[in-house]
Design a protein around this motif. Sequence first.
Motif, PDB file in Angstrom:
ATOM      1  N   ARG A 137       0.924  -1.273   0.116  1.00 29.19           N
ATOM      2  CA  ARG A 137      -0.017  -0.040   0.084  1.00 29.19           C
ATOM      3  C   ARG A 137       0.799   1.437   0.149  1.00 29.19           C
ATOM      4  O   ARG A 137       0.585   2.184  -0.804  1.00 29.19           O
ATOM      5  CB  ARG A 137      -0.882   0.100   1.374  1.00 29.19           C
ATOM      6  N   ALA A 138       1.929   1.313   0.833  1.00 29.92           N
ATOM      7  CA  ALA A 138       2.788   2.439   0.686  1.00 29.92           C
ATOM      8  C   ALA A 138       3.473   2.619  -0.662  1.00 29.92           C
ATOM      9  O   ALA A 138       3.798   3.758  -0.920  1.00 29.92           O
ATOM     10  CB  ALA A 138       3.912   2.179   1.841  1.00 29.92           C
ATOM     11  N   PHE A 139       3.963   1.405  -1.200  1.00 26.70           N
ATOM     12  CA  PHE A 139       4.549   1.575  -2.512  1.00 26.70           C
ATOM     13  C   PHE A 139       3.434   2.236  -3.329  1.00 26.70           C
ATOM     14  O   PHE A 139       3.997   3.021  -4.305  1.00 26.70           O
ATOM     15  CB  PHE A 139       4.964  -0.001  -2.968  1.00 26.70           C
ATOM     16  N   ALA A 140       2.192   1.806  -3.639  1.00 28.32           N
ATOM     17  CA  ALA A 140       1.364   2.533  -4.381  1.00 28.32           C
ATOM     18  C   ALA A 140       0.975   3.866  -4.087  1.00 28.32           C
ATOM     19  O   ALA A 140       0.946   4.712  -5.141  1.00 28.32           O
ATOM     20  CB  ALA A 140       0.152   1.536  -4.336  1.00 28.32           C
ATOM     21  N   GLU A 141       0.981   4.170  -2.663  1.00 30.72           N
ATOM     22  CA  GLU A 141       0.798   5.600  -2.729  1.00 30.72           C
ATOM     23  C   GLU A 141       2.043   6.583  -2.847  1.00 30.72           C
ATOM     24  O   GLU A 141       1.652   7.430  -3.334  1.00 30.72           O
ATOM     25  CB  GLU A 141       0.347   5.681  -1.008  1.00 30.72           C
ATOM     26  N   ALA A 142       3.161   6.056  -2.675  1.00 30.56           N
ATOM     27  CA  ALA A 142       4.130   6.731  -3.033  1.00 30.56           C
ATOM     28  C   ALA A 142       4.323   6.672  -4.704  1.00 30.56           C
ATOM     29  O   ALA A 142       4.593   8.028  -5.144  1.00 30.56           O
ATOM     30  CB  ALA A 142       5.479   5.984  -2.674  1.00 30.56           C
ATOM     31  N   ALA A 143       3.946   5.949  -5.395  1.00 29.62           N
ATOM     32  CA  ALA A 143       3.912   6.030  -6.855  1.00 29.62           C
ATOM     33  C   ALA A 143       2.795   7.105  -7.251  1.00 29.62           C
ATOM     34  O   ALA A 143       3.322   8.085  -8.122  1.00 29.62           O
ATOM     35  CB  ALA A 143       3.480   4.797  -7.253  1.00 29.62           C
ATOM     36  N   GLU A 144       1.678   6.875  -6.798  1.00 31.15           N
ATOM     37  CA  GLU A 144       0.777   7.908  -7.166  1.00 31.15           C
ATOM     38  C   GLU A 144       0.826   9.270  -6.685  1.00 31.15           C
ATOM     39  O   GLU A 144       0.611  10.291  -7.707  1.00 31.15           O
ATOM     40  CB  GLU A 144      -0.609   7.525  -6.269  1.00 31.15           C
ATOM     41  N   ASP A 240      -4.087  -4.530  -8.758  1.00 29.80           N
ATOM     42  CA  ASP A 240      -4.097  -3.378  -8.768  1.00 29.80           C
ATOM     43  C   ASP A 240      -2.802  -2.760  -9.871  1.00 29.80           C
ATOM     44  O   ASP A 240      -1.545  -3.759  -9.844  1.00 29.80           O
ATOM     45  CB  ASP A 240      -3.555  -2.558  -7.641  1.00 29.80           C
ATOM     46  N   VAL A 241      -2.846  -2.048 -10.616  1.00 27.67           N
ATOM     47  CA  VAL A 241      -1.773  -1.755 -11.791  1.00 27.67           C
ATOM     48  C   VAL A 241      -0.607  -1.024 -11.095  1.00 27.67           C
ATOM     49  O   VAL A 241       0.382  -1.592 -11.253  1.00 27.67           O
ATOM     50  CB  VAL A 241      -2.485  -0.785 -12.942  1.00 27.67           C
ATOM     51  N   ARG A 242      -0.873  -0.122 -10.364  1.00 22.41           N
ATOM     52  CA  ARG A 242       0.271   0.534  -9.594  1.00 22.41           C
ATOM     53  C   ARG A 242       1.129  -0.401  -8.686  1.00 22.41           C
ATOM     54  O   ARG A 242       2.484  -0.602  -8.810  1.00 22.41           O
ATOM     55  CB  ARG A 242      -0.081   1.693  -8.911  1.00 22.41           C
ATOM     56  N   SER A 243       0.428  -1.083  -7.749  1.00 25.93           N
ATOM     57  CA  SER A 243       1.010  -2.234  -6.931  1.00 25.93           C
ATOM     58  C   SER A 243       1.781  -3.314  -7.770  1.00 25.93           C
ATOM     59  O   SER A 243       2.729  -3.702  -7.248  1.00 25.93           O
ATOM     60  CB  SER A 243       0.058  -2.724  -6.206  1.00 25.93           C
ATOM     61  N   SER A 244       1.389  -3.668  -9.124  1.00 26.01           N
ATOM     62  CA  SER A 244       1.821  -4.753  -9.685  1.00 26.01           C
ATOM     63  C   SER A 244       3.424  -4.426  -9.989  1.00 26.01           C
ATOM     64  O   SER A 244       4.088  -5.389 -10.351  1.00 26.01           O
ATOM     65  CB  SER A 244       0.900  -5.065 -10.992  1.00 26.01           C
ATOM     66  N   ALA A 245       3.655  -3.061 -10.209  1.00 28.81           N
ATOM     67  CA  ALA A 245       4.983  -2.692 -10.646  1.00 28.81           C
ATOM     68  C   ALA A 245       6.178  -3.082  -9.518  1.00 28.81           C
ATOM     69  O   ALA A 245       7.301  -3.035 -10.110  1.00 28.81           O
ATOM     70  CB  ALA A 245       4.959  -1.078 -11.047  1.00 28.81           C
ATOM     71  N   TYR A 246       5.624  -3.303  -8.216  1.00 25.06           N
ATOM     72  CA  TYR A 246       6.657  -3.652  -7.508  1.00 25.06           C
ATOM     73  C   TYR A 246       7.364  -4.676  -7.836  1.00 25.06           C
ATOM     74  O   TYR A 246       8.459  -5.027  -7.621  1.00 25.06           O
ATOM     75  CB  TYR A 246       5.654  -4.311  -6.102  1.00 25.06           C
ATOM     76  N   TRP A 247       6.715  -5.727  -8.809  1.00 30.17           N
ATOM     77  CA  TRP A 247       7.507  -6.904  -9.161  1.00 30.17           C
ATOM     78  C   TRP A 247       8.095  -7.012 -10.657  1.00 30.17           C
ATOM     79  O   TRP A 247       8.514  -7.781 -10.993  1.00 30.17           O
ATOM     80  CB  TRP A 247       6.511  -8.301  -9.218  1.00 30.17           C
ATOM     81  N   THR A 255      16.001   1.285  -8.989  1.00 27.53           N
ATOM     82  CA  THR A 255      15.971   1.265  -7.651  1.00 27.53           C
ATOM     83  C   THR A 255      14.488   1.218  -7.234  1.00 27.53           C
ATOM     84  O   THR A 255      13.521   1.391  -7.957  1.00 27.53           O
ATOM     85  CB  THR A 255      16.457   2.736  -7.054  1.00 27.53           C
ATOM     86  N   ARG A 256      14.217   0.973  -5.986  1.00 28.38           N
ATOM     87  CA  ARG A 256      12.857   1.282  -5.613  1.00 28.38           C
ATOM     88  C   ARG A 256      12.077   2.326  -5.865  1.00 28.38           C
ATOM     89  O   ARG A 256      10.722   2.326  -6.397  1.00 28.38           O
ATOM     90  CB  ARG A 256      12.710   0.849  -4.130  1.00 28.38           C
ATOM     91  N   GLN A 257      12.801   3.732  -5.697  1.00 29.01           N
ATOM     92  CA  GLN A 257      12.345   4.936  -6.046  1.00 29.01           C
ATOM     93  C   GLN A 257      11.844   5.113  -7.361  1.00 29.01           C
ATOM     94  O   GLN A 257      10.966   5.461  -7.792  1.00 29.01           O
ATOM     95  CB  GLN A 257      13.101   5.920  -5.707  1.00 29.01           C
ATOM     96  N   CYS A 258      12.810   4.564  -8.363  1.00 27.50           N
ATOM     97  CA  CYS A 258      12.660   4.608  -9.860  1.00 27.50           C
ATOM     98  C   CYS A 258      11.403   3.869 -10.129  1.00 27.50           C
ATOM     99  O   CYS A 258      10.589   3.795 -11.051  1.00 27.50           O
ATOM    100  CB  CYS A 258      13.678   4.121 -10.650  1.00 27.50           C
ATOM    101  N   GLN A 259      11.076   2.551  -9.395  1.00 29.41           N
ATOM    102  CA  GLN A 259      10.019   1.361  -9.621  1.00 29.41           C
ATOM    103  C   GLN A 259       8.871   2.199  -9.264  1.00 29.41           C
ATOM    104  O   GLN A 259       7.828   1.787 -10.072  1.00 29.41           O
ATOM    105  CB  GLN A 259      10.295   0.279  -8.679  1.00 29.41           C
ATOM    106  N   ARG A 260       8.820   3.044  -8.338  1.00 30.52           N
ATOM    107  CA  ARG A 260       7.512   3.917  -8.144  1.00 30.52           C
ATOM    108  C   ARG A 260       7.218   4.640  -9.108  1.00 30.52           C
ATOM    109  O   ARG A 260       5.875   4.865  -9.380  1.00 30.52           O
ATOM    110  CB  ARG A 260       7.686   4.407  -6.598  1.00 30.52           C
TER     111      ARG A 260
END
Length: 336
Positions: A137-144, A240-247, A255-260
């Motif tokens: 959830r934190a990953f998707a919120e940071a992405a948005e 969820d499309v945003r969350s799926s980018a985690y993988w 990096t995780r930041q770029c992945q977001r």
Amino acid sequence: MERLWPATRHRRKAVLHLQRIISGVAGLHQLRCRHPDAPVQHTASMIGDTFTVRNDLDQIAAAFLGTPLAGLPIGHGPSGTVLVADIDPERLHEAWQAAEALVPVLGRRPVMVTDDFDDTLRIRPEPEPGPSKSELRAFAEAAESSEPWLTYRHYSEDDEVDEGEVEYYARGLAGADLTALVSDVALPAPRQTLERALYDRLLADADLHARVLGSVRFVTQTDYWYTPDGVLLMLVPTSDVRSSAYWVDFYGAPTRQCQRRLAEVLAQWRDRWDARLVASWGTMLQLQVGRCPAPGDEAWTAAGQIKALAPNLDLSRWEVAVAMSAGDAWFVHNRP
């Protein structure tokens, strides 16, 4: 290049183990008797429950019946994912479409991956924990909340064009000399200004536009896609499309930041163009597009974003813009 995951003794043992799991009559009977509105339980949320883990694989195998994925080896992948092996490289888009249609049933978003360059992409005998719900959830919120296009910019975005360089930019891959179309543009000029003038004036000449389109439209067709030797289907534990980018493993998001930021790009493209990620080959992304950008501002914007994310695409932005409105497949290439 030699494949990193040949059909070895270890793979055969894993497949036999998985076949015993999938053939469990009780698990399949439970799936058939389950109420259609009952929630589907997933490996990522109940990683410690052996029965649920086995039942998750059974549900997926049963859902695949009658599709191009029926009967293929299914097992646990990295970080809470499920892997489907032995995908026919010549039918990878068809296989992905079958899995995409099952997202409402399985709650897992599909993406094609390859073990040609990564020996960690293999079926595991036991499930591997993925991110927690709060982490995802934190990953998707940071992405948005990110601004991806402040980071993803083509390296030539701010270049200026001198008088002696106009012909180079106006000829492009199509081979048609369009220099006369921009003879009145004051030079030196920003490259983007010159290219937008080329594109707008090309749109006003139907014959010339058709000629250029015939030379560049391949970049928005599946024929242009890369096909690796080894193809696996990865089912990530979210719809969820945003969350799926985690993988998603992509060279342009190291990096995780770029992945977001990549996650937000995929979400924006999904909302605006119904662009859905089909495959991630490490340095390449391939997307199916449901709504083509209209000629003009829409195509120009989409072309700029593709160029920003895919610096190894040789076409000029005005050429990509021409292709954007005439195809349903996008190809993103970012390599060292």
